[in-house]
Design an enzyme around this catalytic site. Structure first.
Site, short mmCIF file in Angstrom:
data_model
loop_
_atom_site.label_atom_id
_atom_site.label_comp_id
_atom_site.label_asym_id
_atom_site.label_seq_id
_atom_site.Cartn_x
_atom_site.Cartn_y
_atom_site.Cartn_z
N HIS A 177 25.75 7.18 -29.28
CA HIS A 177 26.74 6.83 -28.24
C HIS A 177 26.00 5.90 -27.29
O HIS A 177 25.12 6.33 -26.54
CB HIS A 177 27.21 8.11 -27.54
CG HIS A 177 28.08 7.88 -26.36
ND1 HIS A 177 29.44 8.08 -26.38
CD2 HIS A 177 27.80 7.48 -25.09
CE1 HIS A 177 29.96 7.81 -25.19
NE2 HIS A 177 28.98 7.45 -24.39
N ARG A 184 38.93 8.20 -23.32
CA ARG A 184 38.16 9.16 -22.51
C ARG A 184 37.08 8.43 -21.70
O ARG A 184 37.25 8.16 -20.52
CB ARG A 184 37.56 10.26 -23.41
CG ARG A 184 37.09 11.50 -22.67
CD ARG A 184 35.71 11.39 -22.08
NE ARG A 184 34.67 11.12 -23.06
CZ ARG A 184 33.43 10.79 -22.73
NH1 ARG A 184 33.07 10.68 -21.46
NH2 ARG A 184 32.52 10.53 -23.67
N ASP A 185 36.02 8.03 -22.35
CA ASP A 185 34.91 7.39 -21.62
C ASP A 185 35.36 6.09 -20.96
O ASP A 185 35.00 5.79 -19.81
CB ASP A 185 33.76 7.12 -22.61
CG ASP A 185 32.41 6.92 -21.93
OD1 ASP A 185 32.39 6.42 -20.80
OD2 ASP A 185 31.39 7.25 -22.55
N HIS A 227 25.61 2.60 -24.48
CA HIS A 227 26.18 1.80 -23.39
C HIS A 227 25.41 0.48 -23.34
O HIS A 227 24.27 0.37 -23.78
CB HIS A 227 26.11 2.57 -22.07
CG HIS A 227 27.10 3.69 -22.01
ND1 HIS A 227 28.29 3.62 -21.33
CD2 HIS A 227 27.10 4.92 -22.60
CE1 HIS A 227 28.97 4.75 -21.46
NE2 HIS A 227 28.26 5.56 -22.24
N ASN A 254 30.60 1.06 -22.35
CA ASN A 254 30.19 1.39 -23.72
C ASN A 254 30.00 0.11 -24.54
O ASN A 254 30.48 -0.97 -24.16
CB ASN A 254 31.30 2.20 -24.41
CG ASN A 254 31.42 3.61 -23.88
OD1 ASN A 254 30.79 4.52 -24.38
ND2 ASN A 254 32.23 3.79 -22.85
N CYS A 269 29.64 7.10 -17.33
CA CYS A 269 29.74 8.45 -16.76
C CYS A 269 29.79 8.33 -15.23
O CYS A 269 28.85 7.78 -14.63
CB CYS A 269 28.55 9.29 -17.20
SG CYS A 269 28.52 10.92 -16.42
#
Ligand SMILES: CC(C)(COP(=O)([O-])OP(=O)([O-])OC[C@H]1O[C@@H](n2cnc3c(N)ncnc32)[C@H](O)[C@@H]1OP(=O)([O-])[O-])[C@@H](O)C(=O)NCCC(=O)NCCSC(=O)C[C@@](C)(O)CC(=O)[O-]
Length: 308
Positions: free
Chosen positions: A207, A13-14, A209, A249, A240
């Site tokens: 979460h 996903r990310d 980065h 990430n 994002c």
């Protein structure tokens, strides 16, 4: 010391959502199978958002039923509104993750509404989920919790307020997310403590980065504050698309190396995890995969924790 650390691989996903190039659906499926075979028990497989805005995620609805067949895998999907949450639930997601940004500006850019309106969306989704027969976990990522490239500094008291609001709205688990990677270890400690004061054990995850190269230092600060769950992405891809300056990430393989070396158990087999990079690299030749442990190789000092 609690030795288990739960990892959620957010690469599909990310990691892919702003990749230069598209990973074919068949490759995504093969990659997710490899990640699960390496021991990752929780994988965010995609998002149910506008295919015009995020074309890399357009096949999530087709992918999801296929990955549900992977034994023991907790299948997570991101959604930003009720329509997306219903689609994720109906496709069979075990976990639905919703972003709620502390920065009103980022929230508008990301989900088309401000922070308070997005908290209301979480409440609507939670109500809808409660009316369904099959339980599904509702996670909320409190985004821009450590700073925003559009608004600047984000006050810690506001992070705690938003965390409390999403808990009241019905979030089962809350993560603090460093959307643009501006966090540093002292800031992580402060924000985690403030959020724990506000929502207690409902704050589960970080979460992170790695924009400033502080990702693992920030994870360590979170560990010290009792956090035992992290998102990460193989090869450190991601970011994002609606947060200017966002970058990759924290790197799953390096996080696993750090945690296992420190005596934590992740359940992840590092050699098998490293092997899962090949398919990702071949599918996205324009992306540069990061990882210290991939570059250097697994040292002989690495604990045989997995064999024990
Ligand atoms: C959020 C929405 C959906 C708002 O959607 P909306 O509020 O319905 O807005 P809208 O009515 O203006 O719709 C915009 C377009 O999205 C469509 N749409 C509307 N809903 C859906 C849906 N569920 N599934 C598919 N399509 C949908 C809708 O049909 C329309 O299509 P268009 O006519 O423009 O072609 C839209 O703005 C969007 O898709 N944004 C993309 C958000 C996104 O994917 N962001 C990245 C993930 S969040 C993130 O990366 C941060 C995180 C979680 O990793 C943590 C961190 O690092 O901080």
């Amino acid at each position: 010391m609690e030795q288990e650390v739960r990892l959620c691989e957010v690469g599909p996903r990310d990691g892919l959502q702003m990749a230069r190039g598209m990973m074919a659906a068949d490759d995504k499926l093969r990659w997710i199978r490899q990640l699960a075979a390496a021991g990752l028990r929780e994988i965010e497989v995609g998002s149910f958002v506008s295919p015009r805005l995020v074309p890399q995620m357009a096949d999530t609805g087709q992918l999801l039923p296929q990955v549900l067949g992977i034994d023991g895998l907790t299948v997570c999907a991101l959604a930003c509104n009720l329509k997306g949450a219903i689609a994720a639930y109906e496709a069979g997601a075990h976990v639905i993750a919703i972003p709620v940004s502390v920065s009103d500006t980022h929230s508008h850019a990301n989900v088309g509404k401000g922070t308070d309106a997005q908290v209301e969306a979480v409440a609507t989704i939670a109500d809808w989920l409660r009316s369904q027969a099959r339980p599904a976990r509702l996670d909320v990522a409190v985004a821009t919790a450590f700073g925003c490239s559009m608004e600047g500094a984000v006050p810690v008291r506001r992070v705690a307020q938003v965390a409390a609001a999403v808990m009241r709205a019905g979030a089962d688990e809350i993560a603090l997310a460093d959307t643009v990677g501006y966090a540093h270890p002292a800031g992580v400690r402060e924000a985690v403590r403030a959020a724990q004061d506000a929502v207690g054990a409902r704050l589960v995850k970080l979460h992170l980065h790695d924009t400033m190269g502080l990702g693992l230092a920030n994870a360590l600060a979170g560990l010290d504050e009792g956090i035992r769950a992290f998102d990460a992405c193989l090869g450190g891809l991601g970011g994002c698309p609606f947060a200017p300056g966002a970058s990759g990430n924290i790197v799953t393989e390096d996080l696993v190396f750090m945690l296992e070396s420190m005596g934590y158990r992740t359940g992840v087999d590092l050699p098998r995890l490293l092997a899962a990079r090949a398919l990702l690299a071949a599918s996205l030749p324009r992306e540069t995969l990061r990882s210290g442990v991939a570059a250097a190789g697994i040292p002989r000092t690495y604990p045989a924790a997995m064999a024990a």
